[in-house]
Enzyme design. Structure first.
Site, PDB file in Angstrom:
ATOM      1  N   ARG A  33      11.673  -6.101   5.040  1.00 58.16           N
ATOM      2  CA  ARG A  33      11.550  -4.666   5.331  1.00 58.16           C
ATOM      3  C   ARG A  33      12.112  -4.356   6.723  1.00 58.16           C
ATOM      4  O   ARG A  33      12.734  -3.330   6.934  1.00 58.16           O
ATOM      5  CB  ARG A  33      10.064  -4.260   5.260  1.00 58.16           C
ATOM      6  CG  ARG A  33       9.814  -2.783   5.468  1.00 58.16           C
ATOM      7  CD  ARG A  33       8.390  -2.414   5.109  1.00 58.16           C
ATOM      8  NE  ARG A  33       7.472  -2.648   6.218  1.00 58.16           N
ATOM      9  CZ  ARG A  33       6.151  -2.458   6.165  1.00 58.16           C
ATOM     10  NH1 ARG A  33       5.592  -2.062   5.040  1.00 58.16           N
ATOM     11  NH2 ARG A  33       5.399  -2.699   7.204  1.00 58.16           N
TER      12      ARG A  33
ATOM     13  N   ARG B  86      -9.542   0.462   9.131  1.00 60.16           N
ATOM     14  CA  ARG B  86      -9.116  -0.889   9.455  1.00 60.16           C
ATOM     15  C   ARG B  86     -10.180  -1.651  10.237  1.00 60.16           C
ATOM     16  O   ARG B  86      -9.978  -2.826  10.558  1.00 60.16           O
ATOM     17  CB  ARG B  86      -7.867  -0.812  10.315  1.00 60.16           C
ATOM     18  CG  ARG B  86      -6.597  -1.368   9.680  1.00 60.16           C
ATOM     19  CD  ARG B  86      -5.491  -1.090  10.663  1.00 60.16           C
ATOM     20  NE  ARG B  86      -4.252  -1.752  10.411  1.00 60.16           N
ATOM     21  CZ  ARG B  86      -3.222  -1.204   9.763  1.00 60.16           C
ATOM     22  NH1 ARG B  86      -3.327  -0.019   9.202  1.00 60.16           N
ATOM     23  NH2 ARG B  86      -2.098  -1.860   9.661  1.00 60.16           N
TER      24      ARG B  86
ATOM     25  N   ARG C 235      11.466  -0.614  12.103  1.00 63.88           N
ATOM     26  CA  ARG C 235      10.166  -0.786  12.763  1.00 63.88           C
ATOM     27  C   ARG C 235      10.181  -2.035  13.622  1.00 63.88           C
ATOM     28  O   ARG C 235      10.350  -3.139  13.109  1.00 63.88           O
ATOM     29  CB  ARG C 235       9.049  -0.877  11.714  1.00 63.88           C
ATOM     30  CG  ARG C 235       8.634   0.469  11.163  1.00 63.88           C
ATOM     31  CD  ARG C 235       7.569   0.330  10.103  1.00 63.88           C
ATOM     32  NE  ARG C 235       6.399  -0.419  10.538  1.00 63.88           N
ATOM     33  CZ  ARG C 235       5.283  -0.516   9.831  1.00 63.88           C
ATOM     34  NH1 ARG C 235       5.207   0.094   8.658  1.00 63.88           N
ATOM     35  NH2 ARG C 235       4.269  -1.210  10.284  1.00 63.88           N
TER      36      ARG C 235
ATOM     37  N   ARG D 209      -0.121  -9.359  13.505  1.00 60.63           N
ATOM     38  CA  ARG D 209      -0.690  -8.298  12.663  1.00 60.63           C
ATOM     39  C   ARG D 209      -1.573  -8.879  11.563  1.00 60.63           C
ATOM     40  O   ARG D 209      -2.633  -8.343  11.258  1.00 60.63           O
ATOM     41  CB  ARG D 209       0.424  -7.448  12.059  1.00 60.63           C
ATOM     42  CG  ARG D 209       1.044  -6.503  13.084  1.00 60.63           C
ATOM     43  CD  ARG D 209       2.433  -6.075  12.686  1.00 60.63           C
ATOM     44  NE  ARG D 209       2.457  -5.297  11.467  1.00 60.63           N
ATOM     45  CZ  ARG D 209       3.557  -5.119  10.729  1.00 60.63           C
ATOM     46  NH1 ARG D 209       4.696  -5.671  11.079  1.00 60.63           N
ATOM     47  NH2 ARG D 209       3.500  -4.383   9.645  1.00 60.63           N
TER      48      ARG D 209
ATOM     49  N   LYS E 174       0.832  -1.218   0.000  1.00 59.28           N
ATOM     50  CA  LYS E 174       0.000   0.000   0.000  1.00 59.28           C
ATOM     51  C   LYS E 174       0.864   1.264   0.000  1.00 59.28           C
ATOM     52  O   LYS E 174       0.581   2.211  -0.716  1.00 59.28           O
ATOM     53  CB  LYS E 174      -0.933   0.024   1.228  1.00 59.28           C
ATOM     54  CG  LYS E 174      -1.869  -1.166   1.307  1.00 59.28           C
ATOM     55  CD  LYS E 174      -2.840  -1.049   2.479  1.00 59.28           C
ATOM     56  CE  LYS E 174      -2.186  -1.081   3.841  1.00 59.28           C
ATOM     57  NZ  LYS E 174      -1.659  -2.409   4.251  1.00 59.28           N
TER      58      LYS E 174
HETATM   59  P1  ADP Z   1       1.196  -2.217   8.114  1.00 59.97           P
HETATM   60  O1  ADP Z   1       0.102  -1.995   7.136  1.00 59.97           O
HETATM   61  O2  ADP Z   1       2.491  -2.579   7.468  1.00 59.97           O
HETATM   62  O3  ADP Z   1       0.835  -3.126   9.265  1.00 59.97           O
HETATM   63  P2  ADP Z   1       0.862   0.439   9.264  1.00 59.97           P
HETATM   64  O4  ADP Z   1       1.984   1.386   9.221  1.00 59.97           O
HETATM   65  O5  ADP Z   1      -0.349   0.724   8.460  1.00 59.97           O
HETATM   66  O6  ADP Z   1       1.556  -0.911   8.846  1.00 59.97           O
HETATM   67  O7  ADP Z   1       0.385   0.206  10.768  1.00 59.97           O
HETATM   68  C1  ADP Z   1       1.276  -0.091  11.815  1.00 59.97           C
HETATM   69  C2  ADP Z   1       0.505  -0.268  13.117  1.00 59.97           C
HETATM   70  O8  ADP Z   1      -0.144   0.971  13.472  1.00 59.97           O
HETATM   71  C3  ADP Z   1      -0.622  -1.298  13.115  1.00 59.97           C
HETATM   72  O9  ADP Z   1      -0.168  -2.599  13.372  1.00 59.97           O
HETATM   73  C4  ADP Z   1      -1.533  -0.741  14.238  1.00 59.97           C
HETATM   74  O10 ADP Z   1      -1.017  -1.048  15.500  1.00 59.97           O
HETATM   75  C5  ADP Z   1      -1.415   0.755  14.056  1.00 59.97           C
HETATM   76  N1  ADP Z   1      -2.477   1.292  13.146  1.00 59.97           N
HETATM   77  C6  ADP Z   1      -2.256   1.897  11.948  1.00 59.97           C
HETATM   78  N2  ADP Z   1      -3.423   2.275  11.385  1.00 59.97           N
HETATM   79  C7  ADP Z   1      -4.401   1.896  12.229  1.00 59.97           C
HETATM   80  C8  ADP Z   1      -5.827   1.984  12.219  1.00 59.97           C
HETATM   81  N3  ADP Z   1      -6.485   2.554  11.185  1.00 59.97           N
HETATM   82  N4  ADP Z   1      -6.514   1.494  13.274  1.00 59.97           N
HETATM   83  C9  ADP Z   1      -5.886   0.942  14.312  1.00 59.97           C
HETATM   84  N5  ADP Z   1      -4.556   0.807  14.407  1.00 59.97           N
HETATM   85  C10 ADP Z   1      -3.799   1.274  13.366  1.00 59.97           C
END
Ligand code: ADP
Length: 191
Positions: free
Chosen positions: A128, A89, A134, A146, A14
């Site tokens: 990554r 999400r 991270r 996750r 994404k």
């Molecule tokens: P990825 O898609 O690679 O898991 P993100 O950078 O989108 O990584 O998200 C990292 C973390 O941030 C998630 O595992 C969650 O803990 C938190 N997070 C991000 N966006 C949301 C969301 N919309 N709702 C709840 N938690 C979120």
């Protein structure tokens, strides 16, 4: 406005596709993951609370991310559109987003869902993790958590948009350019 939801599991690509889309369509990129990591880097109270959950591979509470998105929509009133990346999400977040956009007389144009199998996702995230810094990318157990969170809480969001006839699914494996072309095709159809 062109308001896109870019959807898919962690590691689906994404972020990469967002960068291409921003350039081509001059959209504002709203990644809740980036916004949260920014809060952590700035040492805010919100960041401190979110960090614990993120490091465990759990979602942060809906109110937190909805509040951040609400602020960003207000700050960017006269733009060509938004890419929502990593948000919504949960179904509650999707409903909140529809309401927020409606209050600005806007709506989601379409959703693009990237499909990638679990084995490939794990491989990509661990790779990554070698240089992303991270913590949630560094540990296979957290990565699996996750992906499990995605399956239980996030997958229903695809149905939410399908009910609005806005779901477009693309296979997220292959070259970045090929995937990008497919996304652009979908956008041209709705424009
Ligand atoms: P990825 O898609 O690679 O898991 P993100 O950078 O989108 O990584 O998200 C990292 C973390 O941030 C998630 O595992 C969650 O803990 C938190 N997070 C991000 N966006 C949301 C969301 N919309 N709702 C709840 N938690 C979120």
């Amino acid at each position: 406005m062109l308001n896109l939801v870019l959807f898919g599991p962690p590691g689906a690509g994404k972020g990469t596709q967002s960068q291409n889309l921003i350039e081509k369509f001059q959209l504002v990129h709203l990644s809740t993951g980036d916004l949260l990591r920014n809060e952590i880097a700035n040492g805010t109270e919100l960041g401190l609370e979110a960090k614990k959950l993120m490091d465990e591979g759990k979602l942060v509470p809906d109110e937190v991310v909805i509040g951040m998105i609400s602020n960003k929509l207000r700050e960017n009133a006269n733009v060509k559109g938004f890419i929502f990346d990593g948000f919504p999400r949960t179904v509650a977040q999707a409903e909140a987003l529809d309401n927020l956009l409606a209050s600005h007389n806007q709506r989601i144009s379409t959703m693009i869902a990237l499909e990638v199998d679990d084995v490939e996702l794990e491989k990509r995230l661990l790779l990554r993790g070698k240089d992303s810094g991270r913590p949630d990318d560094a540990n296979p157990e957290i990565i699996r958590k996750r992906i499990a969170e995605y399956k239980s809480k996030t997958t229903p969001v695809a149905n939410y948009y399908q009910n609005q006839n806005k779901l477009n699914t693309i296979v997220g494996k292959g070259s970045v350019d090929d995937i990008f072309s497919k996304i652009v095709e979908i956008i041209q159809e709705i424009k």
